[in-house]
Scaffold this motif. Structure first.
Motif, PDB file in Angstrom:
ATOM      1  N   UNK A 233       0.931 -10.984  -2.469  1.00 54.14           N
ATOM      2  CA  UNK A 233       0.574 -10.117  -1.351  1.00 54.14           C
ATOM      3  C   UNK A 233       0.462  -8.648  -1.744  1.00 54.14           C
ATOM      4  N   UNK A 234       1.106  -8.280  -2.852  1.00 48.25           N
ATOM      5  CA  UNK A 234       0.947  -6.900  -3.300  1.00 48.25           C
ATOM      6  C   UNK A 234      -0.515  -6.597  -3.610  1.00 48.25           C
ATOM      7  N   UNK A 235      -1.255  -7.626  -3.995  1.00 47.43           N
ATOM      8  CA  UNK A 235      -2.694  -7.469  -4.227  1.00 47.43           C
ATOM      9  C   UNK A 235      -3.489  -7.811  -2.967  1.00 47.43           C
ATOM     10  N   UNK A 236      -3.158  -8.952  -2.344  1.00 49.15           N
ATOM     11  CA  UNK A 236      -3.947  -9.424  -1.208  1.00 49.15           C
ATOM     12  C   UNK A 236      -3.866  -8.496  -0.007  1.00 49.15           C
ATOM     13  N   UNK A 237      -2.739  -7.818   0.184  1.00 46.21           N
ATOM     14  CA  UNK A 237      -2.555  -6.940   1.336  1.00 46.21           C
ATOM     15  C   UNK A 237      -2.725  -5.463   0.993  1.00 46.21           C
ATOM     16  N   UNK A 238      -3.137  -5.189  -0.225  1.00 46.18           N
ATOM     17  CA  UNK A 238      -3.348  -3.797  -0.618  1.00 46.18           C
ATOM     18  C   UNK A 238      -4.497  -3.206   0.201  1.00 46.18           C
TER      19      UNK A 238
END
Length: 649
Positions: A233-238
């Motif tokens: 999620x650190x990437x997907x929700x960035x």
């Protein structure tokens, strides 16, 4: 006797319903996917009815779909005319995700209180235990049952372990024997006992306390799915990388639509060509007879021209189901929440808007999940702008004309078309929201909110993914097949009669009913690069957009002067088609105009009917129909004339 399944979105409730009944209700990983109640019979005991309800976070409804669940719970034992007497709610099954106990047990506590007030038994069904086990933890079901004072069962998903047997055992434990039918007097009225007061804050505190008591074991940091989910999620929700990732994934899916589907499309084309060739090859068959021409030029040419795109539609659905089953699309809803609010929408609108890429009709029904009436009306207005699956055969045909054999370019342009529909929807939503705010009133003061529980990332189950994609594709075929077949026959008749005995196909078409009508339509469609034939296709597309392809197949098969080229396919006919001035009918400019028209236009009578019902206003639906089609025509003319002005014909 009935079971009513109640649970939060993503708890596994609808999957359990499918396992219990053998049905295939849609399972998605975002809230509000199930708007209406679903009913089925227990596989091993058909006398038991199973009811699937919309996902809820509490029994204090905040949206129309949550109100459906509460209303279904309150109508205990109601017998309506034409309704099976066994359909009264007898037992509530609270479906709880083991990985989300700290929040979802609050719903179980509310259902317990509800059951005590209404005298309805409650069973707790715990799902996702296998996922929790991978992180090194487990749930003490005996302790949880003792603390709640309710039967608690686990729901395994392994094929050899049937959850329906566990539920039946729990039912027998509660009743000893299946309960007797209620008397008609009990079934004739709704239980008037008021709902208990739910203290949501205290429920959440008690839910956390119970979770701390019953979850045992030690987390394995190397296999903790929560840690993996947070990492992804650190990437997907960035805020920057997240939208870019989503756009890249969708571009990849659209490219695969052209690349992987190609060989399967060839098989479908052969499947529809072979019967026509076989009939024409029979020595005793007159190829010019009306019946033979109806079969070959009408039915096989028209229906086959659309059905050849079924593999592309299946691959599109397959990609979307994988994203849903993995839990990724819930992240997309949270990403777009704030941007959508700027144009009067929100994260809850993302669900129906996304559904609009499959079909506008169920997408409009899904707007019932939106708590704000102003946001719901805006969503209802812009959903038809989303590029539904009915547009895909048209896009595929037109892009294949422009980029024959170049799947990558066609895929990226297809991505651009889908993004263009989103941009058009955002612009329309912004304008409509501005008009609502300017008008003032109660709707202008409403505030939308998004309550979203992000599921853990899960590995999609291949069997279910393939099954769901096939079900959606099958639904598309069943919905459009009869319409395409009927209109193909009507269009063939219109281009053949009254002078069906004329041997010259051009002369026969010119003096046909459709040809005469076309002379009056030509001035309307020439500015957008077409003639009466494309105009007839656009008009017929109001019954179903994909009928445009069938119309082109029927018309150009009839008008082909070179009989030796009849098997070369629709694209070959289009490349050689001429307008009344002797110029190429289909060019880069005219194809671009058609693509723009189909992106914007509202060409679906079913959508128009649903818009009337869901908005509660005939005027709303008429304005939507007129605005979108006039805008589509004007923009198409601007694009065609603009391209011609810069030398792109």
């Amino acid at each position: 006797m009935s079971l009513i399944l109640v649970g939060s979105p993503n708890s596994g409730k609808t999957t359990l319903f499918n396992r219990l009944t053998g049905l295939s209700a849609k399972t998605v990983n975002y809230p509000g996917s199930t708007v209406d109640l679903h009913k089925g019979r227990l596989i091993d005991n058909p006398s038991i009815t199973v009811i699937d309800t919309p996902g809820v976070y509490s029994l204090v409804p905040r949206s129309p779909d949550e109100a459906v669940t509460v209303r279904a719970l309150c109508e205990n034992g109601v017998h309506k005319s034409g309704q099976d007497p066994d359909d009264g709610v007898e037992i509530i099954v609270a479906v709880i995700d083991a990985t989300q106990l700290s929040r979802q047990l609050a719903l179980a506590l509310q259902l317990k209180k509800f059951g005590e007030t209404k005298h309805v038994p409650v069973i707790i069904a715990i799902t996702m235990l296998d996922i929790l086990k991978k992180s090194g933890e487990s749930v003490d079901l005996v302790r949880l049952s003792k603390e709640l004072g309710l039967p608690v069962i686990s729901v395994p998903w392994e094929e050899k372990m049937a959850p329906e047997l566990l539920l039946v055992s729990a039912i027998v434990e509660i009743h000893g024997n299946p309960p007797a039918k209620k008397s008609s007097s009990n079934q004739s009225s709704i239980d008037q006992t008021p709902l208990p007061d739910f203290d949501i804050v205290n429920d959440l505190r008690e839910s956390q306390r119970l979770k701390n008591l019953v979850v045992v074991g030690k987390k394995n940091p190397h296999s903790d799915l929560r840690a993996r989910t947070r990492k992804i999620d650190r990437l997907a929700l960035h805020p920057i990388a997240g939208p870019f990732l989503f756009a890249s994934i969708m571009a990849g899916i659209f490219t695969l639509v052209f690349w992987i589907a190609a060989p399967f499309m060839d098989l479908f084309e052969l499947a529809f060509q072979w019967p026509a060739q076989w009939i024409l090859g029979l020595s005793w068959v007159d190829p010019e007879s009306v019946l033979v021409r109806l079969l070959t030029d009408g039915i096989f040419a028209g229906a086959g021209a659309v059905m050849v795109f079924v593999p592309q539609i299946f691959i599109l659905f397959l990609g979307l189901v994988i994203l849903e089953d993995s839990g990724y699309l819930a992240r997309a809803a949270s990403i777009v929440d704030q941007p959508l609010k700027k144009v009067g929408l929100g994260g809850r609108s993302f669900v129906p808007l996304l559904s609009g890429f499959a079909c506008a009709v169920p997408a409009m029904l899904a707007t019932r999940t939106i708590n704000s009436r102003s946001e719901r009306l805006v969503a209802l207005f812009v959903i038809p702008l989303m590029s539904c699956s009915a547009r895909l055969p048209v896009y595929a045909l037109l892009l294949a004309f422009l980029f024959a054999g170049d799947a990558w370019t066609a895929g990226f342009v297809l991505t651009g078309l889908y993004l263009s529909s989103v941009v058009a929807g955002v612009i329309a939503a912004g304008v409509l929201s501005w008009m609502i705010r300017r008008k003032g009133g109660d709707m202008a003061k409403e505030k939308s909110f998004l309550l979203l529980e992000l599921p853990l990332y899960r590995r999609p189950r291949p069997r279910m993914v393939l099954h769901q994609a096939w079900l959606r594709t099958g639904s598309y075929i069943k919905r459009t097949g009869p319409v395409i077949l009927l209109l193909s026959v009507l269009i063939w008749a219109g281009t053949t009669f009254p002078h069906y005995q004329t041997q010259d196909p051009v002369d026969r078409l010119e003096h046909s009913y459709a040809g005469k009508l076309g002379k009056y339509m030509t001035p309307v469609f020439e500015p957008m690069g077409g003639d009466w034939r494309t105009g007839l296709g656009l008009i017929s597309a109001f019954a179903a957009r994909e009928v445009f392809v069938a119309t082109m197949a029927v018309i150009f098969h009839v008008t082909d002067e070179d009989e030796s080229r009849m098997q070369d396919g629709l694209l070959g006919e289009m490349k050689n088609a001429k307008n009344r001035h002797g110029e190429a009918l289909f060019t880069t400019a005219s194809i671009a105009g058609l693509l723009v028209f189909f992106v914007i236009a509202l060409q679906c009578l079913s959508t128009f009917a649903v818009a009337i019902k869901e908005s509660g206003s005939l005027g709303f639906a008429i304005r939507q129909l007129v605005v979108m089609n006039v805008a589509a025509y004007v923009l198409a003319v601007i694009v065609v004339q603009g391209l011609k002005a810069i030398g792109i014909s």
